[in-house]
Enzyme design. Structure first.
Site, mmCIF file in Angstrom:
data_model
loop_
_atom_site.group_PDB
_atom_site.id
_atom_site.type_symbol
_atom_site.label_atom_id
_atom_site.label_comp_id
_atom_site.label_asym_id
_atom_site.label_seq_id
_atom_site.Cartn_x
_atom_site.Cartn_y
_atom_site.Cartn_z
ATOM 1 N N ASP A 101 64.902 50.271 75.540
ATOM 2 C CA ASP A 101 66.243 50.446 74.985
ATOM 3 C C ASP A 101 67.313 50.605 76.063
ATOM 4 O OD1 ASP A 101 64.893 50.484 72.605
ATOM 5 O OD2 ASP A 101 65.696 52.395 71.911
ATOM 6 N N HIS A 246 62.815 53.075 78.140
ATOM 7 C CA HIS A 246 64.197 52.687 78.422
ATOM 8 C C HIS A 246 64.271 51.935 79.744
ATOM 9 C CE1 HIS A 246 64.507 56.050 75.605
ATOM 10 N NE2 HIS A 246 65.681 55.572 75.251
#
Length: 281
Positions: A101, A246
């Site tokens: 992400d 991430h």
């Protein structure tokens, strides 16, 4: 955006989420860390994009994001709401999905892409529109390598605090930049922080996107170090698992290093790391 730049409300949310871990994946608050940085009628096509999308009727949108791990189970939420929020993938036996992400980030995303390419693995990247607009070459590289690119809004806001029109703009702007750069309209949506509400589910459905959460949260946004991230992935590995990591939003060197360690381990253990098809139901 670093932790010292967060508003007090966001800082409280993130700290609480760190304690709750992945137990909140189907609720209204998650552990997703923020990145640094004309409306469509139901059944229509998003503004600025020629490609038709599969919008769903307001009575058929989900009230929970799909997750992984385990067989589909019916969830009574509303009549006519789509049931079975469990992600269904071909070859579910020892199949996992890796998701990243907040990017793309030129410091970390290329290194993650190189590791995935080395092992011939496809992953999902939920990108923020403003980050994608700043690094279109990385977005193209993701698409060229066969990764799925999902919508993570334009600027990574806390969606339940937004009005419906602003929320829609956040989603649409991200859709537009993804389609403009890659030529593909995003089929998946993930709410920043894992914070979903009814508007987020309905608008995502109207824009033709499926909502996806996760089942294993590496909590890498807390920068715990590669060894801890690897340990969390090992502990959570299982058939149908969706892993949250991430590639932006802070120092992601630990995430990069951890992927180099746990990905070959998963493959050597017989796991098939893949991506889902956009419409399973």
């Amino acid at each position: 955006m670093q932790d010292d730049q967060l508003t007090p409300g966001r800082r409280v949310l993130l700290r609480a989420a760190a304690l709750l871990g992945s137990a909140t994946i189907a609720g209204c608050a998650g552990t997703d860390h923020p990145s640094a940085p004309g409306p469509t009628a139901t059944g229509g096509t998003p503004a600025g994009g020629p490609q038709a999308v599969r919008a769903r009727k307001p009575s058929a949108y989900r009230l929970r994001p799909m997750t992984g791990h385990g067989p589909p189970r019916a969830t009574r939420v509303l009549s006519h709401v789509r049931k079975a929020p469990i992600l269904r993938m071909p070859g579910r036996d020892r199949t996992m999905v890796l998701t990243f992400d907040d990017g793309p980030d030129p410091r970390y995303t290329p290194r993650i892409l190189r590791t995935l390419r080395k092992h011939d693995v496809r992953a999902m990247f939920f990108v923020c529109g403003e980050m994608a607009a700043d690094s279109p070459d990385l977005l193209r590289e993701m698409a060229d390598d066969g990764h799925l690119i999902g919508n993570h809004t334009w600027s990574h806001p806390l969606l339940p605090r937004l009005g419906r029109a602003t929320m829609r703009e956040e989603m649409e702007r991200a859709c537009d930049v993804i389609e403009e750069v890659t030529g593909e309209y995003p089929a998946w949506f993930r709410a920043p922080y894992g914070a979903w509400n009814r508007n987020a589910f309905q608008l995502g459905a109207q824009l033709g996107m499926e909502p996806l959460a996760w089942t294993v949260d590496t909590l890498d946004w807390t920068e715990p170090g590669a060894r801890t991230i690897v340990r969390r992935v090992r502990a959570g590995a299982g058939p149908g698992v969706v892993v949250l990591s991430h590639d932006a939003g802070g120092d992601r060197s630990g995430s990069v290093e951890a992927l180099r360690d746990y990905l070959p381990e998963l493959l050597d253990s017989g796991y098939r790391v893949t991506v889902p098809s956009p419409y399973m139901m």
